[in-house]
Enzyme design. Structure first.
Site, PDB file in Angstrom:
ATOM      1  N   HIS A   1      -3.409   7.383   1.853  1.00 34.93           N
ATOM      2  CA  HIS A   1      -3.837   5.943   1.487  1.00 34.93           C
ATOM      3  C   HIS A   1      -5.052   5.811   1.929  1.00 34.93           C
ATOM      4  O   HIS A   1      -5.376   6.154   3.263  1.00 34.93           O
ATOM      5  CB  HIS A   1      -2.805   4.842   1.866  1.00 34.93           C
TER       6      HIS A   1
ATOM      7  N   ASN B   1     -10.077  -0.204  -0.300  1.00 36.73           N
ATOM      8  CA  ASN B   1      -8.524  -0.146  -0.217  1.00 36.73           C
ATOM      9  C   ASN B   1      -8.286  -0.673  -1.371  1.00 36.73           C
ATOM     10  O   ASN B   1      -8.349  -1.805  -1.586  1.00 36.73           O
ATOM     11  CB  ASN B   1      -8.157  -0.641   0.845  1.00 36.73           C
TER      12      ASN B   1
ATOM     13  N   CYS C   1       0.854  -1.191  -0.098  1.00 36.32           N
ATOM     14  CA  CYS C   1       0.051  -0.095  -0.050  1.00 36.32           C
ATOM     15  C   CYS C   1       0.788   1.259   0.068  1.00 36.32           C
ATOM     16  O   CYS C   1       0.281   2.337  -0.448  1.00 36.32           O
ATOM     17  CB  CYS C   1      -1.015   0.096   1.060  1.00 36.32           C
TER      18      CYS C   1
HETATM   19  N1  ACO Z   1     -18.559  -8.022   9.082  1.00 33.00           N
HETATM   20  C1  ACO Z   1     -19.019  -8.225  10.259  1.00 33.00           C
HETATM   21  N2  ACO Z   1     -18.282  -8.549  11.318  1.00 33.00           N
HETATM   22  C2  ACO Z   1     -16.818  -8.630  11.156  1.00 33.00           C
HETATM   23  C3  ACO Z   1     -16.193  -8.373   9.706  1.00 33.00           C
HETATM   24  C4  ACO Z   1     -17.040  -7.972   8.772  1.00 33.00           C
HETATM   25  N3  ACO Z   1     -16.977  -7.833   7.573  1.00 33.00           N
HETATM   26  N4  ACO Z   1     -14.966  -8.389   9.705  1.00 33.00           N
HETATM   27  C5  ACO Z   1     -14.666  -8.771  10.864  1.00 33.00           C
HETATM   28  N5  ACO Z   1     -15.688  -8.690  11.829  1.00 33.00           N
HETATM   29  C6  ACO Z   1     -15.901  -9.023  13.123  1.00 33.00           C
HETATM   30  C7  ACO Z   1     -14.632  -9.605  13.928  1.00 33.00           C
HETATM   31  O1  ACO Z   1     -14.848 -10.946  13.494  1.00 33.00           O
HETATM   32  C8  ACO Z   1     -14.787  -9.076  15.366  1.00 33.00           C
HETATM   33  O2  ACO Z   1     -15.551 -10.116  16.083  1.00 33.00           O
HETATM   34  P1  ACO Z   1     -15.311 -10.636  17.145  1.00 33.00           P
HETATM   35  O3  ACO Z   1     -15.349  -9.456  18.252  1.00 33.00           O
HETATM   36  O4  ACO Z   1     -16.462 -11.544  17.769  1.00 33.00           O
HETATM   37  O5  ACO Z   1     -14.119 -11.269  17.336  1.00 33.00           O
HETATM   38  C9  ACO Z   1     -15.320  -7.695  15.215  1.00 33.00           C
HETATM   39  O6  ACO Z   1     -15.995  -7.720  13.894  1.00 33.00           O
HETATM   40  C10 ACO Z   1     -14.318  -6.861  15.571  1.00 33.00           C
HETATM   41  O7  ACO Z   1     -13.400  -7.029  14.645  1.00 33.00           O
HETATM   42  P2  ACO Z   1     -11.960  -6.027  14.889  1.00 33.00           P
HETATM   43  O8  ACO Z   1     -10.933  -6.429  13.601  1.00 33.00           O
HETATM   44  O9  ACO Z   1     -11.424  -5.768  16.134  1.00 33.00           O
HETATM   45  O10 ACO Z   1     -12.304  -4.607  14.111  1.00 33.00           O
HETATM   46  P3  ACO Z   1     -11.979  -3.404  13.959  1.00 33.00           P
HETATM   47  O11 ACO Z   1     -12.985  -2.384  14.486  1.00 33.00           O
HETATM   48  O12 ACO Z   1     -10.538  -3.358  13.968  1.00 33.00           O
HETATM   49  O13 ACO Z   1     -12.107  -3.361  12.228  1.00 33.00           O
HETATM   50  C11 ACO Z   1     -10.830  -3.339  10.046  1.00 33.00           C
HETATM   51  C12 ACO Z   1     -11.533  -4.004  11.492  1.00 33.00           C
HETATM   52  C13 ACO Z   1     -11.807  -2.627   9.055  1.00 33.00           C
HETATM   53  C14 ACO Z   1     -10.006  -4.353   9.177  1.00 33.00           C
HETATM   54  C15 ACO Z   1      -9.922  -2.609  10.860  1.00 33.00           C
HETATM   55  O14 ACO Z   1      -9.095  -3.139  11.859  1.00 33.00           O
HETATM   56  C16 ACO Z   1      -8.725  -1.844  10.061  1.00 33.00           C
HETATM   57  O15 ACO Z   1      -9.050  -1.048   8.820  1.00 33.00           O
HETATM   58  N6  ACO Z   1      -7.511  -2.153   9.868  1.00 33.00           N
HETATM   59  C17 ACO Z   1      -6.597  -1.779   8.863  1.00 33.00           C
HETATM   60  C18 ACO Z   1      -6.374  -2.127   7.576  1.00 33.00           C
HETATM   61  C19 ACO Z   1      -5.582  -1.410   6.873  1.00 33.00           C
HETATM   62  O16 ACO Z   1      -5.227  -0.194   7.350  1.00 33.00           O
HETATM   63  N7  ACO Z   1      -4.855  -2.007   6.125  1.00 33.00           N
HETATM   64  C20 ACO Z   1      -3.907  -1.081   5.419  1.00 33.00           C
HETATM   65  C21 ACO Z   1      -2.715  -1.802   4.900  1.00 33.00           C
HETATM   66  S1  ACO Z   1      -3.441  -3.040   3.660  1.00 33.00           S
HETATM   67  C22 ACO Z   1      -2.181  -3.426   2.810  1.00 33.00           C
HETATM   68  O17 ACO Z   1      -1.000  -3.118   2.803  1.00 33.00           O
HETATM   69  C23 ACO Z   1      -2.515  -4.401   1.518  1.00 33.00           C
END
Ligand code: ACO
Length: 323
Positions: free
Chosen positions: A250, A280, A114
């Protein structure tokens, strides 16, 4: 007088197929509401069957060439930032070179996931200020839909396909921060964090593999490191958040974008946001946002623009430029 890498043209391409969040509700246990509230994403584009990263890249490149009023053979170097090149080799960049009908110059890929476009800009800047190239076409292009595990709700809802391109041209400059062009670069990587964001395939497995991510961990690093690198890039030229006209970040998650802007003390009305429409798109997200931001009338000549990104590696960095 010194040489500066100045923006000469910008363009982008998005595949026709638009996929709204609701489409994922029949695939995995998720909801439009969850995806919107956790990531800010509402829809993304997916490439058609048979449509490759170099196809998207070449279309974005043609748009940037038209914007600059240049022909393919006016370009000295093509850099494609991508983690989803059509083949293991040759590079997507040489495929773009052929697709554009270029008969001269050189082309290569940059792979920093990214952060790839920021790394690509840094390379283009180095080629220009060292006098090795006069005009460089820097493209970010990805087909991340090809890396998705469609049973993993934590990743498959977040990514999209697309391409953006920027043409940088050498210009004589007095070297002041008021002159147009790339003003500063700040790059980092830390390979110890490989396991929180990677693809579990490649030459060592004989498969393409799927993207694996510990979202919460990546989120934590992103919020901390993006503001740090943006501050460092500004600090190198004696500027701060108060001097910034546009952050073009990004586009991974609206909550990361907002948290970074807050740490930089830049209000959200000075941030170009496209994550709702593109998801993304990895290395393509910044040039897509630059192109969309310019066509919306947000980014104007003379504006101070900060681009910042983080991705797998981890690799991250920022580039400050006067548009
Ligand atoms: N729909 C419903 N529930 C979901 C989903 C979904 N699509 N995905 C995850 N959940 C659930 C999880 O299983 C978890 O459930 P649990 O508490 O029962 O275990 C709950 O939602 C919370 O999960 P978290 O991972 O803590 O959710 P968070 O608020 O952190 O959001 C996200 C997840 C959107 C992935 C976030 O962490 C994020 O944006 N991370 C960074 C991603 C990023 O910036 N990537 C950039 C680099 S990408 C690259 O280099 C290719």
């Amino acid at each position: 007088m010194t040489l500066r890498a100045v923006v000469k043209g910008v363009g982008h391409y998005l595949p026709d197929r638009v996929v709204p969040n609701a489409e994922f509700e029949s695939l995995v246990d998720t909801s439009d509401e969850w995806i919107r509230s956790r990531s800010g994403i509402e829809r993304r584009h997916f490439a058609a069957e048979g449509q490759t990263t170099s196809d998207l890249a070449a279309r974005a490149a043609r748009a940037a060439l038209a914007d600059a009023g240049l022909d393919p053979d006016d370009i000295d170097a093509v850099i494609v930032a991508t983690s989803t090149a059509d083949l293991t080799f040759p590079s997507a960049a040489t495929m773009v070179q052929a697709a554009l009908g270029m008969t001269r110059g050189f082309a290569f890929d940059v792979q920093a996931v990214c952060a790839g476009f920021v790394y690509g800009l840094a390379n283009a800047n180095a080629l220009i200020v060292s006098g090795q190239a006069r005009r460089v076409l820097v493209i970010g292009a990805e087909t991340f839909s090809r890396l998705m595990d469609w049973t993993d709700r934590g990743t498959c809802v977040l990514f999209g396909d697309g391409a953006g391109a920027l043409i940088l041209e050498a210009a004589e400059s007095a070297g002041s921060i008021d002159d147009r062009g790339i003003l500063s670069v700040d790059l980092h990587s830390d390979g110890r964090h490989k396991n929180i964001l990677y693809v579990d395939g490649g030459v060592s497995t004989g498969t393409t593999g799927h993207l694996r991510m510990e979202g919460r961990e990546v989120f934590r690093h992103a919020v901390e490191k993006l503001a740090e690198t943006a501050h460092a890039a500004l600090d190198k030229i004696g500027l701060s958040g108060a001097d910034v006209d546009w952050i073009v970040p990004h586009q991974a998650n609206i909550r990361i974008i907002e948290a970074t802007a807050k740490r930089m003390q830049v209000p959200m009305d000075r941030v170009v946001v496209t994550v709702q429409d593109h998801g993304n798109t990895s290395a393509a997200s910044i040039p897509l946002a630059l192109s969309v931001g310019r066509s919306r009338g947000q980014i104007l000549p003379g504006n101070l623009v900060v681009t910042e990104a983080i991705g797998g590696g981890l690799a991250w960095g920022a580039v400050v430029l006067r548009w």
